[in-house]
Design a protein around this motif. Structure first.
Motif, PDB file in Angstrom:
ATOM      1  N   UNK A 158      -2.704  11.879   1.021  1.00 22.63           N
ATOM      2  CA  UNK A 158      -3.514  10.687   1.289  1.00 22.63           C
ATOM      3  C   UNK A 158      -3.587   9.814   0.043  1.00 22.63           C
ATOM      4  N   UNK A 159      -3.783  10.426  -1.127  1.00 18.66           N
ATOM      5  CA  UNK A 159      -3.846   9.674  -2.380  1.00 18.66           C
ATOM      6  C   UNK A 159      -2.543   8.938  -2.667  1.00 18.66           C
ATOM      7  N   UNK A 160      -1.425   9.579  -2.440  1.00 22.96           N
ATOM      8  CA  UNK A 160      -0.119   8.935  -2.659  1.00 22.96           C
ATOM      9  C   UNK A 160       0.058   7.767  -1.705  1.00 22.96           C
ATOM     10  N   UNK A 161      -0.304   7.921  -0.455  1.00 24.64           N
ATOM     11  CA  UNK A 161      -0.160   6.844   0.530  1.00 24.64           C
ATOM     12  C   UNK A 161      -1.041   5.657   0.155  1.00 24.64           C
ATOM     13  N   UNK A 162      -2.288   5.931  -0.245  1.00 27.74           N
ATOM     14  CA  UNK A 162      -3.197   4.848  -0.650  1.00 27.74           C
ATOM     15  C   UNK A 162      -2.651   4.132  -1.877  1.00 27.74           C
ATOM     16  N   UNK A 163      -2.123   4.882  -2.838  1.00 27.11           N
ATOM     17  CA  UNK A 163      -1.556   4.269  -4.044  1.00 27.11           C
ATOM     18  C   UNK A 163      -0.340   3.408  -3.703  1.00 27.11           C
ATOM     19  N   UNK A 164       0.471   3.846  -2.746  1.00 27.98           N
ATOM     20  CA  UNK A 164       1.634   3.053  -2.340  1.00 27.98           C
ATOM     21  C   UNK A 164       1.222   1.776  -1.615  1.00 27.98           C
ATOM     22  N   UNK A 165       0.192   1.859  -0.807  1.00 26.63           N
ATOM     23  CA  UNK A 165      -0.241   0.696  -0.036  1.00 26.63           C
ATOM     24  C   UNK A 165      -0.910  -0.339  -0.929  1.00 26.63           C
ATOM     25  N   UNK A 166      -1.864   0.095  -1.747  1.00 21.99           N
ATOM     26  CA  UNK A 166      -2.644  -0.855  -2.538  1.00 21.99           C
ATOM     27  C   UNK A 166      -2.079  -1.097  -3.927  1.00 21.99           C
ATOM     28  N   UNK A 167      -1.372  -0.161  -4.474  1.00 22.31           N
ATOM     29  CA  UNK A 167      -0.870  -0.286  -5.825  1.00 22.31           C
ATOM     30  C   UNK A 167      -1.906   0.196  -6.823  1.00 22.31           C
ATOM     31  N   UNK A 168      -1.446   0.718  -7.942  1.00 23.41           N
ATOM     32  CA  UNK A 168      -2.368   1.309  -8.905  1.00 23.41           C
ATOM     33  C   UNK A 168      -3.216   0.258  -9.611  1.00 23.41           C
ATOM     34  N   UNK A 169      -2.661  -0.924  -9.841  1.00 24.44           N
ATOM     35  CA  UNK A 169      -3.430  -1.967 -10.525  1.00 24.44           C
ATOM     36  C   UNK A 169      -4.615  -2.413  -9.669  1.00 24.44           C
ATOM     37  N   UNK A 170      -4.377  -2.610  -8.398  1.00 22.55           N
ATOM     38  CA  UNK A 170      -5.464  -3.023  -7.496  1.00 22.55           C
ATOM     39  C   UNK A 170      -6.522  -1.925  -7.399  1.00 22.55           C
ATOM     40  N   UNK A 171      -6.108  -0.664  -7.331  1.00 23.73           N
ATOM     41  CA  UNK A 171      -7.065   0.436  -7.272  1.00 23.73           C
ATOM     42  C   UNK A 171      -7.883   0.521  -8.556  1.00 23.73           C
ATOM     43  N   UNK A 172      -7.244   0.274  -9.711  1.00 22.20           N
ATOM     44  CA  UNK A 172      -7.956   0.289 -10.984  1.00 22.20           C
ATOM     45  C   UNK A 172      -8.992  -0.829 -11.022  1.00 22.20           C
ATOM     46  N   UNK A 173      -8.631  -2.013 -10.549  1.00 21.95           N
ATOM     47  CA  UNK A 173      -9.574  -3.134 -10.515  1.00 21.95           C
ATOM     48  C   UNK A 173     -10.760  -2.840  -9.594  1.00 21.95           C
ATOM     49  N   UNK A 174     -10.485  -2.225  -8.462  1.00 22.23           N
ATOM     50  CA  UNK A 174     -11.564  -1.863  -7.537  1.00 22.23           C
ATOM     51  C   UNK A 174     -12.494  -0.855  -8.200  1.00 22.23           C
ATOM     52  N   UNK A 175     -11.920   0.110  -8.907  1.00 19.00           N
ATOM     53  CA  UNK A 175     -12.729   1.108  -9.605  1.00 19.00           C
ATOM     54  C   UNK A 175     -13.596   0.490 -10.689  1.00 19.00           C
ATOM     55  N   UNK A 176     -13.039  -0.443 -11.452  1.00 20.19           N
ATOM     56  CA  UNK A 176     -13.812  -1.120 -12.494  1.00 20.19           C
ATOM     57  C   UNK A 176     -14.949  -1.941 -11.889  1.00 20.19           C
ATOM     58  N   UNK A 177     -14.662  -2.642 -10.806  1.00 24.75           N
ATOM     59  CA  UNK A 177     -15.694  -3.438 -10.142  1.00 24.75           C
ATOM     60  C   UNK A 177     -16.815  -2.556  -9.591  1.00 24.75           C
ATOM     61  N   UNK A 179     -20.725  -2.481 -10.827  1.00 30.23           N
ATOM     62  CA  UNK A 179     -21.819  -2.665  -9.873  1.00 30.23           C
ATOM     63  C   UNK A 179     -22.839  -1.535  -9.985  1.00 30.23           C
ATOM     64  N   UNK A 180     -22.360  -0.317 -10.150  1.00 32.34           N
ATOM     65  CA  UNK A 180     -23.261   0.825 -10.285  1.00 32.34           C
ATOM     66  C   UNK A 180     -24.067   0.715 -11.574  1.00 32.34           C
ATOM     67  N   UNK A 181     -23.418   0.322 -12.680  1.00 27.60           N
ATOM     68  CA  UNK A 181     -24.129   0.145 -13.953  1.00 27.60           C
ATOM     69  C   UNK A 181     -25.185  -0.942 -13.832  1.00 27.60           C
ATOM     70  N   UNK A 182     -24.837  -2.047 -13.192  1.00 26.39           N
ATOM     71  CA  UNK A 182     -25.795  -3.130 -12.997  1.00 26.39           C
ATOM     72  C   UNK A 182     -26.980  -2.696 -12.155  1.00 26.39           C
ATOM     73  N   UNK A 183     -26.707  -1.913 -11.132  1.00 26.28           N
ATOM     74  CA  UNK A 183     -27.783  -1.420 -10.272  1.00 26.28           C
ATOM     75  C   UNK A 183     -28.717  -0.504 -11.053  1.00 26.28           C
TER      76      UNK A 183
END
Length: 74
Positions: free
Chosen positions: A12-31, A35-39
């Motif tokens: 599942x992780x490999x498929x998600x990485x192929x679909x979204x790309x690692x850069x997009x996943x990294x940006x989502x993680x940072x965002x 958000x959690x820190x701000x909360x």
């Protein structure tokens, strides 16, 4: 029909990485992390405003005492 094994999660992780790309996943993680820190910061600030802690009151009064002593010595 139990829980998934580690191999299922890796696939599942490999498929998600192929679909979204690692850069997009990294940006989502940072965002999400920002958000959690701000909360958490907002919750701590709201807690501090609603009920000052004893240590803050002691620190504030000791600062005032030191400033009063310095003025009387001068």
């Amino acid at each position: 029909m139990g829980s998934f094994s580690i191999w299922h999660w890796l696939i599942v992780l490999v498929i998600v990485a192929l679909i979204f790309g690692t850069k997009k996943l990294r940006n989502i993680g940072e965002d999400l992390g920002g958000a959690v820190k701000g909360f958490k910061k907002g919750m701590n600030e709201a807690k501090d405003e609603s009920q000052p802690s004893v240590t803050q009151q002691v620190q504030d009064s000791s600062t005032i005492d030191v400033q009063a002593k310095e003025k009387s010595d001068a």
